[in-house]
Motif scaffolding. Structure first.
Motif, short mmCIF file in Angstrom:
data_model
loop_
_atom_site.label_atom_id
_atom_site.label_comp_id
_atom_site.label_asym_id
_atom_site.label_seq_id
_atom_site.Cartn_x
_atom_site.Cartn_y
_atom_site.Cartn_z
N SER A 240 0.82 -1.20 0.00
CA SER A 240 0.00 0.00 0.00
C SER A 240 0.86 1.26 0.00
O SER A 240 2.07 1.22 0.22
CB SER A 240 -0.92 0.02 1.22
N MET B 141 -5.37 -13.58 -0.24
CA MET B 141 -4.19 -12.72 -0.30
C MET B 141 -3.22 -13.20 -1.37
O MET B 141 -2.61 -12.39 -2.08
CB MET B 141 -3.52 -12.64 1.07
N ARG B 144 -4.70 -12.13 -4.63
CA ARG B 144 -4.59 -10.69 -4.88
C ARG B 144 -3.14 -10.27 -5.12
O ARG B 144 -2.86 -9.50 -6.04
CB ARG B 144 -5.14 -9.90 -3.68
N ASP B 260 -7.18 -3.64 0.18
CA ASP B 260 -5.76 -3.98 0.27
C ASP B 260 -4.96 -3.08 1.19
O ASP B 260 -3.79 -3.28 1.38
CB ASP B 260 -5.12 -4.07 -1.10
#
Lengths: 420, 320
Positions: A240, B141, B144, B260
């Motif tokens: 992120s 996960m 992704r 996320d």
């Protein structure tokens, strides 16, 4: 023989039990969400030990909550459990105050302390004239970039949001994208700040009407969409934007990020590092996000008085050992008190961090209510509606004006409901 | 069988009548002794919460789980006015129209293939069953971050690059997002249902296939269509039933593929009813509205399974 040893052991245990009874220790449980920076957990545990040393009759139990901590915390609060005694959140919510889930800390703040706090922090914890949280620190955000890349491409720091989009496009090559703002293309901190740039507020000061349904918001969100659909954004990156990886690994030329990651950026990029704040949209005001956390006391705690004492010691009284240490020794945060910021040499003496902090204190929009609101009435239903709007704009072919109007209606319905 | 003949024997001897009564009493006692913990658990963790939820759904319960202000069906009306909730129901129904048949077809095909494998049967059975033991969260996960990563180095995107196809944003654009969601779910679920089918297929009397061969049918498809599928109908009914329930319970893989980081979310691309209710009930602390939504989901599950019963039966009559 063994029998005797057993009896002796039992006697010792009994004695210990009686002694412990006599000491009558109170335990206050303090809940934290899991901060990502190394050493933070050890730090808050050390603060607990410091407090125990000064108050031998109290033990501080630190509860560190990774993952979905909000769900655990909110469920515990709503079920009127006495646990936690102390917890942290960005800001107290109107619902908590109305249902008595959070205790007022009004009596803990002296005039001097109130004057010392950055004004926006105090506003975010005040609901209907009463203070419900002790501001711990402010979290700022900024764009991080590599001046060497800017120089090679002949671009300079953008003054407007449209310029940011242009630069991002110019910096995009086959190997490197221009800009990384997270994988939802702005449906988060940045998107809210861009929207705020186009409108004075989301909710009117009297808390009755939604105020973002105006041409300014629409124009601002249109600019965000231009960036989102420019093809210059790094999307689908596995880490992120709140971690420095994308810029450090040269996947992008500019990255949106938190001040808390500053030490990591600095360590990896050295001198080839610059920062700039979110540029305003055409005709809009400059905005900067001011998040952070406040320490609060559970309104249903069995030991509100003890809990309040801890909050006062840790976050309200002058306590650089906790407040300055927490703000500067791990990730970077801005201390909620001006006097402490002046002592925070790590932040103040670096022109880059000083730039971020000054902008944040000048025009930062303090997270109030749930999510990114500017009013305690802004709750997570409204926040979800607005996040959905930002997300849809970046990914679907929809009319921004129409979507803003629809979302405003939705938020207004909820607001009327909450006000009832 | 054994107990039945024993009973008969007892009835013939009048001297044992009192003994029989005592036996029945102790049988009853044992029944309660062994089932009481289960029933108590069911009562405390299932029946009472559903009842409480039903009551709570008629109250204004913001930030509290106490019954304070009765509002009638207000929460239900609000929910149906909420575009997010209605959209989530439509999303899951559309998903189900694809997902339920896909689950059945893949599970049956795998089972038939493994049943007809000559070598390494146990190996293949284990391999396909293994994902069942896998965590939804961890699998999502992996889907992704590595298989369906939107970056050029994601597994699928790397494969696409051999054909000069630009990287696809698998987890943050629609309709691309449905591929990771459906595949992760199939991968996780099909193995378990496959085991059920294998058990069902092994129950089919071999004579049926032999008879068919005697009659000159030797094409696999015809055998599958006219013998295997009708003979495992009960298993199919159970699998469809379970898939419908799983459908409305969808949360983990959607949430973990779409969200996320703390603040960036693509949830609006494929929000399920449970994700909506999680956001309304647990995060917004609107327990009244959350409960109302949960009741609607319960109703939909009941409705779905009843429809299935009407069209396919409940699996009782087939084998008798």
């Amino acid at each position: 023989m063994t029998k005797r040893i057993l009896i002796a052991a039992l006697l010792v245990l009994c004695a210990a039990g009686i002694w412990a009874q006599g000491a009558k220790k109170t335990t206050i449980s303090v809940w934290y969400h899991a901060y990502g920076e190394e050493g933070t957990k050890e730090a808050v545990e050390r603060y607990g030990k410091l407090y125990e040393k000064a108050n031998p009759n109290v033990s501080v139990e630190v509860v560190w909550m990774p993952g979905n901590w909000r769900q655990k915390l909110y469920t515990s609060l709503a079920s009127k459990a006495s646990d936690p005694d102390v917890f942290e959140e960005s800001a107290p919510s109107y619902t908590w105050v109305k249902s008595g889930q959070v205790a007022s800390l009004d009596d803990l703040f002296s005039k001097e302390v109130k004057a010392d706090l950055f004004p926006s922090t105090l506003a975010s914890v005040t609901i209907e004239g009463k203070i419900y949280g002790a501001p711990m620190f402010i979290d700022s955000t900024a764009f991080y970039y590599r001046p060497s890349i800017f120089k090679a491409a002949g671009v300079s720091v953008p003054k407007t949001f449209a310029e940011l989009t242009e630069i991002s496009k110019k910096l995009t090559t086959s190997k490197r994208k221009g800009l990384y703002i997270g994988n939802s293309a702005g449906a988060g901190t940045l998107g809210f700040m861009v929207a705020f740039s186009g409108t004075k507020s989301f909710i009117s000061d009297d808390g009755k009407t939604v105020t973002f349904n105006n041409p300014g918001t629409v124009a601002a969100i249109e600019e965000l969409r231009k960036l989102a659909t420019s093809g210059s954004l790094l999307l689908g990156y596995p880490v992120s934007e709140w971690q420095p990886d994308a810029l450090v690994n040269d996947e992008c030329a500019i990255q949106f990020g938190g001040l808390w990651s500053y030490p990591q950026f600095k360590k990896e990029l050295g001198n080839d590092m610059g920062v700039f704040m979110i540029p305003p949209v055409a005709g809009g005001r400059p905005t900067a996000s001011a998040g952070g956390y406040s320490s609060m006391v559970n309104g249903n705690s069995d030991q509100i008085a003890e809990a309040k004492k801890w909050v006062k010691w840790a976050w309200i009284d002058s306590n650089p050992e906790v407040q300055l240490d927490f703000a500067t020794a791990y990730g970077f945060h801005v201390p909620a008190k001006k006097s402490l910021y002046n002592k925070a040499t790590a932040l103040k003496n670096d022109p880059l961090t000083a730039l971020i902090v000054d902008a944040t204190s000048d025009y930062g929009i303090m997270k109030t209510g749930a999510g990114y609101g500017d009013s305690s009435l802004w709750d997570s239903v409204m926040n979800t509606a607005f996040t959905d709007l930002l997300s849809a704009v970046a990914k679907e072919n929809v009319s921004v004006a129409q979507l803003v109007r629809k979302t405003a209606e939705q938020v207004q319905a909820r607001l009327t409901e909450v006000n009832k | 069988m054994g107990s039945k003949s024993l009973k008969k024997h007892r009835e013939y001897s009048p001297s044992t009548r009192s003994l029989k009564k005592a036996n029945e009493r102790s049988d009853a006692r044992f029944f309660w002794f062994f089932t009481a913990p289960m029933l108590a658990g069911l009562l405390i963790f299932v029946v009472i919460p559903i009842g409480w939820g039903l009551v709570l759904s008629f109250f204004n319960a913001r930030g509290t789980i106490d019954l304070k202000e009765f509002v009638g069906i207000h929460n239900y009306i609000l929910l149906f006015r909420e575009p997010g909730f209605v959209k989530s129901i439509i999303t899951i129904l559309v998903f189900g129209v694809f997902m339920v048949p896909a689950t059945v077809i893949f599970a049956l095909l795998l089972a038939v293939m493994i049943h007809n494998t000559v070598k390494l049967k146990g190996f293949f059975r284990t391999v396909f069953f293994l994902p069942t033991a896998f965590s939804y969260v961890v699998a999502s996960m992996i889907w992704r971050m590595s298989i369906f990563s939107g970056m050029r180095f994601g597994l699928v995107n790397t494969f696409l690059s051999f054909f000069d196809i630009a990287p696809v944003l698998w987890t943050s654009s629609s309709p691309a997002v449905w591929l990771p969601i459906t595949t992760v779910r199939l991968w996780l679920q099909v193995g378990f249902f496959m085991i059920l089918y294998i058990a069902g297929i092994e129950e089919i009397p071999e004579e049926l296939f032999e008879a068919a061969r005697v009659d000159g049918v030797d094409r696999g498809w015809v055998l599958l269509r006219h013998i295997t599928i009708p003979m495992v109908k009960n298993t199919t009914i159970f699998i469809v039933f379970q898939s419908i329930i799983n459908l409305f319970r969808s949360f983990d893989e959607f949430y973990n593929i779409l969200v996320d980081s703390v603040s960036s979310s693509n949830l609006h691309l494929a929000r399920t009813p449970l994700i909506y209710l999680y956001q309304t009930g647990f995060i917004a602390q609107d327990y009244g509205r959350g409960s109302a939504g949960a009741m609607i989901v319960v109703l939909l599950i009941v409705l779905g399974t009843q429809l299935q019963k009407k069209f396919f039966g409940d699996g009782k009559a087939v084998r008798s």
